[in-house]
Design a protein around this motif. Structure first.
Motif, PDB file in Angstrom:
ATOM      1  N   UNK A 247       0.684  -1.145  -0.087  1.00 22.27           N
ATOM      2  CA  UNK A 247      -0.213  -0.033   0.144  1.00 22.27           C
ATOM      3  C   UNK A 247       0.786   1.158  -0.170  1.00 22.27           C
ATOM      4  N   UNK A 248       2.129   1.009   0.174  1.00 24.96           N
ATOM      5  CA  UNK A 248       2.971   2.239   0.156  1.00 24.96           C
ATOM      6  C   UNK A 248       4.216   2.233  -0.590  1.00 24.96           C
ATOM      7  N   UNK A 249       4.643   3.069  -1.534  1.00 31.90           N
ATOM      8  CA  UNK A 249       5.624   3.027  -2.336  1.00 31.90           C
ATOM      9  C   UNK A 249       7.176   3.196  -1.549  1.00 31.90           C
ATOM     10  N   UNK A 250       7.911   2.118  -1.870  1.00 31.81           N
ATOM     11  CA  UNK A 250       9.186   2.179  -1.314  1.00 31.81           C
ATOM     12  C   UNK A 250      10.330   1.799  -2.379  1.00 31.81           C
ATOM     13  N   UNK A 251      11.474   2.142  -2.413  1.00 32.07           N
ATOM     14  CA  UNK A 251      12.139   1.901  -3.175  1.00 32.07           C
ATOM     15  C   UNK A 251      12.296   0.364  -3.855  1.00 32.07           C
ATOM     16  N   UNK A 252      12.513  -0.563  -3.058  1.00 32.91           N
ATOM     17  CA  UNK A 252      12.542  -2.078  -3.196  1.00 32.91           C
ATOM     18  C   UNK A 252      11.192  -2.493  -4.028  1.00 32.91           C
ATOM     19  N   UNK A 253       9.903  -1.754  -3.486  1.00 34.97           N
ATOM     20  CA  UNK A 253       8.780  -2.082  -4.212  1.00 34.97           C
ATOM     21  C   UNK A 253       8.559  -1.564  -5.677  1.00 34.97           C
ATOM     22  N   UNK A 254       9.202  -0.236  -6.086  1.00 38.11           N
ATOM     23  CA  UNK A 254       9.364   0.339  -7.073  1.00 38.11           C
ATOM     24  C   UNK A 254      10.018  -0.671  -8.116  1.00 38.11           C
ATOM     25  N   UNK A 255      11.283  -1.100  -7.551  1.00 36.46           N
ATOM     26  CA  UNK A 255      11.996  -2.243  -8.435  1.00 36.46           C
ATOM     27  C   UNK A 255      11.401  -3.507  -8.711  1.00 36.46           C
ATOM     28  N   UNK A 256      10.468  -3.791  -7.824  1.00 40.64           N
ATOM     29  CA  UNK A 256       9.714  -5.347  -8.134  1.00 40.64           C
ATOM     30  C   UNK A 256       8.673  -4.939  -8.936  1.00 40.64           C
ATOM     31  N   UNK A 257       8.069  -3.617  -8.999  1.00 46.36           N
ATOM     32  CA  UNK A 257       6.942  -3.471  -9.825  1.00 46.36           C
ATOM     33  C   UNK A 257       7.670  -3.458 -11.427  1.00 46.36           C
ATOM     34  N   UNK A 258       8.738  -2.735 -11.188  1.00 46.01           N
ATOM     35  CA  UNK A 258       9.452  -2.445 -12.745  1.00 46.01           C
ATOM     36  C   UNK A 258       9.945  -3.733 -13.306  1.00 46.01           C
ATOM     37  N   UNK A 259      10.453  -4.695 -12.456  1.00 46.69           N
ATOM     38  CA  UNK A 259      10.713  -5.998 -13.156  1.00 46.69           C
ATOM     39  C   UNK A 259       9.538  -6.791 -13.418  1.00 46.69           C
ATOM     40  N   UNK A 260       8.491  -6.878 -12.453  1.00 42.51           N
ATOM     41  CA  UNK A 260       7.239  -7.684 -12.847  1.00 42.51           C
ATOM     42  C   UNK A 260       6.792  -7.192 -14.037  1.00 42.51           C
ATOM     43  N   UNK A 261       6.818  -5.998 -14.561  1.00 37.60           N
ATOM     44  CA  UNK A 261       6.179  -5.344 -15.666  1.00 37.60           C
ATOM     45  C   UNK A 261       6.849  -5.409 -16.848  1.00 37.60           C
ATOM     46  N   UNK A 262       8.025  -6.066 -16.759  1.00 43.37           N
ATOM     47  CA  UNK A 262       9.161  -6.318 -17.990  1.00 43.37           C
ATOM     48  C   UNK A 262       9.602  -5.006 -18.567  1.00 43.37           C
ATOM     49  N   UNK A 263      10.167  -4.032 -17.507  1.00 40.90           N
ATOM     50  CA  UNK A 263      10.715  -2.869 -17.807  1.00 40.90           C
ATOM     51  C   UNK A 263      12.336  -3.081 -18.392  1.00 40.90           C
ATOM     52  N   UNK A 264      12.751  -4.214 -17.957  1.00 31.48           N
ATOM     53  CA  UNK A 264      14.256  -4.402 -18.293  1.00 31.48           C
ATOM     54  C   UNK A 264      14.142  -4.918 -19.462  1.00 31.48           C
ATOM     55  N   UNK A 265      13.256  -5.736 -20.084  1.00 31.41           N
ATOM     56  CA  UNK A 265      13.203  -6.292 -21.458  1.00 31.41           C
ATOM     57  C   UNK A 265      12.517  -5.272 -22.464  1.00 31.41           C
ATOM     58  N   UNK A 266      11.929  -4.427 -22.100  1.00 34.46           N
ATOM     59  CA  UNK A 266      11.432  -3.369 -23.002  1.00 34.46           C
ATOM     60  C   UNK A 266      12.063  -2.078 -22.935  1.00 34.46           C
ATOM     61  N   UNK A 267      13.504  -2.113 -22.337  1.00 29.94           N
ATOM     62  CA  UNK A 267      14.276  -0.883 -22.437  1.00 29.94           C
ATOM     63  C   UNK A 267      13.720   0.467 -21.402  1.00 29.94           C
ATOM     64  N   UNK A 268      12.835   0.190 -20.613  1.00 28.49           N
ATOM     65  CA  UNK A 268      12.449   1.401 -19.879  1.00 28.49           C
ATOM     66  C   UNK A 268      13.343   1.595 -18.559  1.00 28.49           C
ATOM     67  N   UNK A 269      14.534   2.199 -18.953  1.00 25.91           N
ATOM     68  CA  UNK A 269      15.399   2.367 -17.899  1.00 25.91           C
ATOM     69  C   UNK A 269      15.130   3.471 -17.053  1.00 25.91           C
ATOM     70  N   UNK A 270      14.425   4.075 -17.237  1.00 31.06           N
ATOM     71  CA  UNK A 270      13.989   5.282 -16.236  1.00 31.06           C
ATOM     72  C   UNK A 270      13.093   4.666 -15.152  1.00 31.06           C
ATOM     73  N   UNK A 271      12.523   3.459 -15.409  1.00 33.88           N
ATOM     74  CA  UNK A 271      11.914   2.772 -14.306  1.00 33.88           C
ATOM     75  C   UNK A 271      12.775   2.217 -13.304  1.00 33.88           C
ATOM     76  N   UNK A 272      13.651   1.844 -13.900  1.00 37.30           N
ATOM     77  CA  UNK A 272      14.866   0.660 -13.144  1.00 37.30           C
ATOM     78  C   UNK A 272      15.878   1.515 -12.197  1.00 37.30           C
ATOM     79  N   UNK A 273      16.664   2.136 -13.246  1.00 41.12           N
ATOM     80  CA  UNK A 273      17.743   2.718 -12.443  1.00 41.12           C
ATOM     81  C   UNK A 273      17.376   3.662 -11.228  1.00 41.12           C
TER      82      UNK A 273
END
Length: 305
Positions: A247-273
């Motif tokens: 229910x609350x955003x945290x840095x680890x939670x943001x990374x988890x959401x980015x990986x689970x949504x395929x940000x790494x394979x789709x080149x969404x670096x601004x979501x991961x870095x």
């Protein structure tokens, strides 16, 4: 009590506080000579200040995925400086508010861990005998358990929330502090003024509160900065593994959401870095401050410097 008896007591108290202020000033002057520690402290102060002022400088309602008007997974632009996530929420806003959660959990878990470890270490060294044996065997038991596995187990069993994460990290990470404090307490207990206090009839509470604890606190304070860094890493790991507070955003939670949504394979670096860089910077700053404090408060390290 007469006025003549009161004045010496007040004078002794004022002298003690004056010495503490002088010692604090000396520690600060020596700390300021360490460039790495000073830079770490300044960067930390800025990050903490921005995290505290997040409700004033930003609008929490913009984190609501149902009201955002930005396109999902959009690259950085004038409307969203760090782009948007899979729901169209500004990544910069997520990082900003996530810093509040990560720092809060890091500080709270570190305080809980240091409190438990300090209490166990002092009591084990001061009383000795069977209390020390029981406390140290308990410490060894928690020490051999994998900290992350224990924290995951506690976070998975207890109701999900910030309090559960704080409790899981704090309970899993106190043994190192306990052993460190016990070793320092044994050194202090061997000093002559402790023996004189015992000979004069000082009780356990007086010895621990007036002599042992003040002498141990500098080391505990230096160790706390390192424990905070470890706690932030542990919180990020737990959130990344999906056992954090959703229910609350945290840095680890943001990374988890980015990986689970395929940000790494789709080149969404601004979501991961950005969240990863935020974790690295904060942990590095706490480490620099902790090492600088260790150098200042430990005469042997200061001599080597």
């Amino acid at each position: 009590m007469t006025a003549g008896e009161t004045k010496p007591a007040e004078s002794a108290r004022s002298i003690a506080w004056a010495r503490r202020r002088q010692a604090a000033g000396r520690v600060w002057r020596e700390f300021a000579t360490d460039r790495g520690g000073l830079i770490g402290l300044i960067v930390l102060a800025i990050i903490v200040l921005l995290a505290v002022l997040a409700p004033v400088l930003t609008n929490e309602a913009d984190l609501n995925v149902t009201t955002t008007e930005l396109p999902p997974r959009d690259p950085p632009s004038a409307d969203a400086w760090l782009g948007t996530d899979r729901n169209g929420v500004s990544v910069l806003l997520l990082i900003w508010w996530g810093a509040r959660v990560s720092l809060l959990i890091g500080f709270s878990a570190a305080l809980l861990s240091v409190f438990i470890g300090t209490a166990v270490g002092i009591l084990a060294a001061h009383f000795g005998g069977w209390p020390s044996t029981i406390l140290m065997r308990l410490t060894d038991f928690f020490l051999v358990l994998p900290t992350l596995v224990l924290a995951i187990a506690l976070a998975a069993v207890l109701p999900r929330g910030l309090g559960t994460i704080v409790l899981a990290i704090g309970v899993a990470s106190w043994p190192t502090t306990a052993r460190l404090v016990r070793a320092q307490t044994l050194t202090i207990e061997a000093r002559p003024y402790i023996e004189r206090s015992r000979a004069l009839g000082a009780g356990h509470a007086h010895l621990i509160g007036k002599h042992v604890l003040p002498a141990v606190l500098p080391l505990v304070f230096a160790n706390t900065t390192l424990v905070v860094a470890n706690s932030i890493i542990a919180e990020s790991t737990l959130s990344f593994l999906g056992v954090g507070d959703p229910s609350r955003p945290s840095w680890g939670g943001i990374l988890q959401a980015a990986f689970s949504s395929g940000a790494a394979t789709q080149g969404a670096w601004w979501y991961l870095l950005p969240p990863g860089i935020g974790i690295v910077i904060v942990v590095l700053c706490f480490t620099l401050c902790g090492r600088a404090l260790e150098t200042v408060l430990n005469p042997r390290l200061r001599g080597q410097g």
